[in-house]
Design a protein around this motif. Structure first.
Motif, PDB file in Angstrom:
ATOM      1  N   GLY A 121       0.813  -1.143  -0.159  1.00 51.52           N
ATOM      2  CA  GLY A 121      -0.089  -0.093  -0.106  1.00 51.52           C
ATOM      3  C   GLY A 121       0.784   1.143  -0.037  1.00 51.52           C
ATOM      4  N   LYS A 122       0.279   2.314   0.009  1.00 50.45           N
ATOM      5  CA  LYS A 122       1.027   3.541  -0.002  1.00 50.45           C
ATOM      6  C   LYS A 122       1.554   3.985   1.279  1.00 50.45           C
ATOM      7  CE  LYS A 122      -2.445   6.261  -2.866  1.00 50.45           C
ATOM      8  NZ  LYS A 122      -3.352   7.277  -2.906  1.00 50.45           N
ATOM      9  N   GLY A 123       3.033   4.174   1.054  1.00 48.91           N
ATOM     10  CA  GLY A 123       3.619   4.708   2.152  1.00 48.91           C
ATOM     11  C   GLY A 123       4.613   3.538   2.763  1.00 48.91           C
ATOM     12  N   VAL A 124       4.468   2.280   2.423  1.00 54.34           N
ATOM     13  CA  VAL A 124       5.114   1.461   2.730  1.00 54.34           C
ATOM     14  C   VAL A 124       5.778   0.566   1.475  1.00 54.34           C
ATOM     15  CG1 VAL A 124       4.171   0.863   4.923  1.00 54.34           C
ATOM     16  CG2 VAL A 124       2.959  -0.243   2.950  1.00 54.34           C
ATOM     17  N   VAL A 125       6.599  -0.260   1.845  1.00 58.06           N
ATOM     18  CA  VAL A 125       7.602  -0.827   0.593  1.00 58.06           C
ATOM     19  C   VAL A 125       6.931  -2.105   0.245  1.00 58.06           C
ATOM     20  CG1 VAL A 125       9.714   0.407   1.234  1.00 58.06           C
ATOM     21  CG2 VAL A 125       9.283  -1.962   2.123  1.00 58.06           C
TER      22      VAL A 125
END
Length: 277
Positions: free
Chosen positions: A220-224
């Motif tokens: 998801g957004k903000g995580v790798v």
């Protein structure tokens, strides 16, 4: 002629890695976790690993508003599905604070294949780095707490959480407690070099402890994302990209024994790990 996935050939242990996209909608996250259990059951897995903050996540910060007690809906659902499927589980959750400290606790729960809550790890190293201040919202677990090591089909899985991966002493303490496999549920924050750090550190923890590593990231957004499984020799056997995905691997304890016999670095070391207050 057989069809469909077959059970693992013992002594191998089958692990399902659920790289999930988690929201701040607690009810939706229960549905997502149930789906991961369904897949783990379909492939005859022994253990399902969910990411850090699997019960609820907000990339702006997780805190008391996202917390649930151990008898709340998320952990109760894990226990119910584990009992129904026979699949043990490790999952990141957020627990409420108390009258002494209102900050929540970042934790990993261990549920066995009968649905019993058999262990709890409270994250020791909070993510106060790269411009983040996890300790503003969360309180750390005690550094001298007993390590969480879960036995699944004769293989011992030791638990860390996300930022703990940057501290080799935490992994070594689990190896001292008998862990064959290091499991790291994470919501590893994205940013410059962060995906490279995640992979490099997971490989390093495997090599230096002659232990397999199962590092399960959140999508998801903000995580790798980029979950990976590393053998005790440092070879990456499975690696996902940043998208949600569920994959399953078999871990062979004979491989672990062979690597530790050839490279007895744990036996040869000259220093012990002592927790700080």
């Amino acid at each position: 002629m057989t069809s469909g996935p077959q059970p693992p050939v013992r002594p191998a242990v089958r692990v399902t890695i659920a790289q999930l996209e988690v929201s701040d909608d607690a009810s939706a996250n229960v549905v997502v976790a149930r789906g991961a259990f369904d897949e783990a059951q379909r492939v005859h897995a022994d253990l399902l690993v969910l990411p850090e903050y699997a019960s609820a996540f907000d990339r702006r910060g997780v805190g008391a508003a996202h917390a649930q007690p151990l008898d709340g809906p998320f952990v109760s659902a894990l226990r119910e599905r584990a009992a129904a499927t026979g699949v043990a589980a490790l999952a990141g959750v957020t627990l409420p604070g108390d009258e002494h400290d209102e900050r929540a606790t970042n934790a990993v729960v261990a549920v066995d294949g009968e649905g019993a809550l058999v262990g709890l790890y409270r994250k020791v190293h909070l993510y106060d780095a790269f411009g983040s201040r996890e300790s503003d919202r969360l309180r750390p677990g005690p550094s001298d707490a007993a390590p969480l090591v879960l036995d699944v089909a004769g293989v011992r899985f030791g638990v860390l959480t996300c930022y703990d991966l940057r501290f080799p002493e935490s992994a070594r303490r689990l190896a001292d407690a008998g862990a064959d496999v290091l499991v790291i549920p994470a919501a590893w924050a994205d940013g410059d070099l962060k995906a490279m750090h995640w992979r490099t550190l997971a490989v390093a923890r495997a090599i230096e402890n002659t232990a397999a590593v199962v590092a399960v990231g959140m999508a998801g957004k903000g995580v790798v994302g980029r979950s990976l499984v590393v053998g005790p020799d440092g070879v990456v056997g499975l690696e996902l990209d940043e998208r949600p995905g569920i994959r399953t691997v078999d871990l062979d304890p004979a491989e672990l024994r062979g690597v530790r016999e050839a490279n007895p670095s744990l036996a040869n070391r000259r220093y012990a790990v002592v927790p700080r207050g």
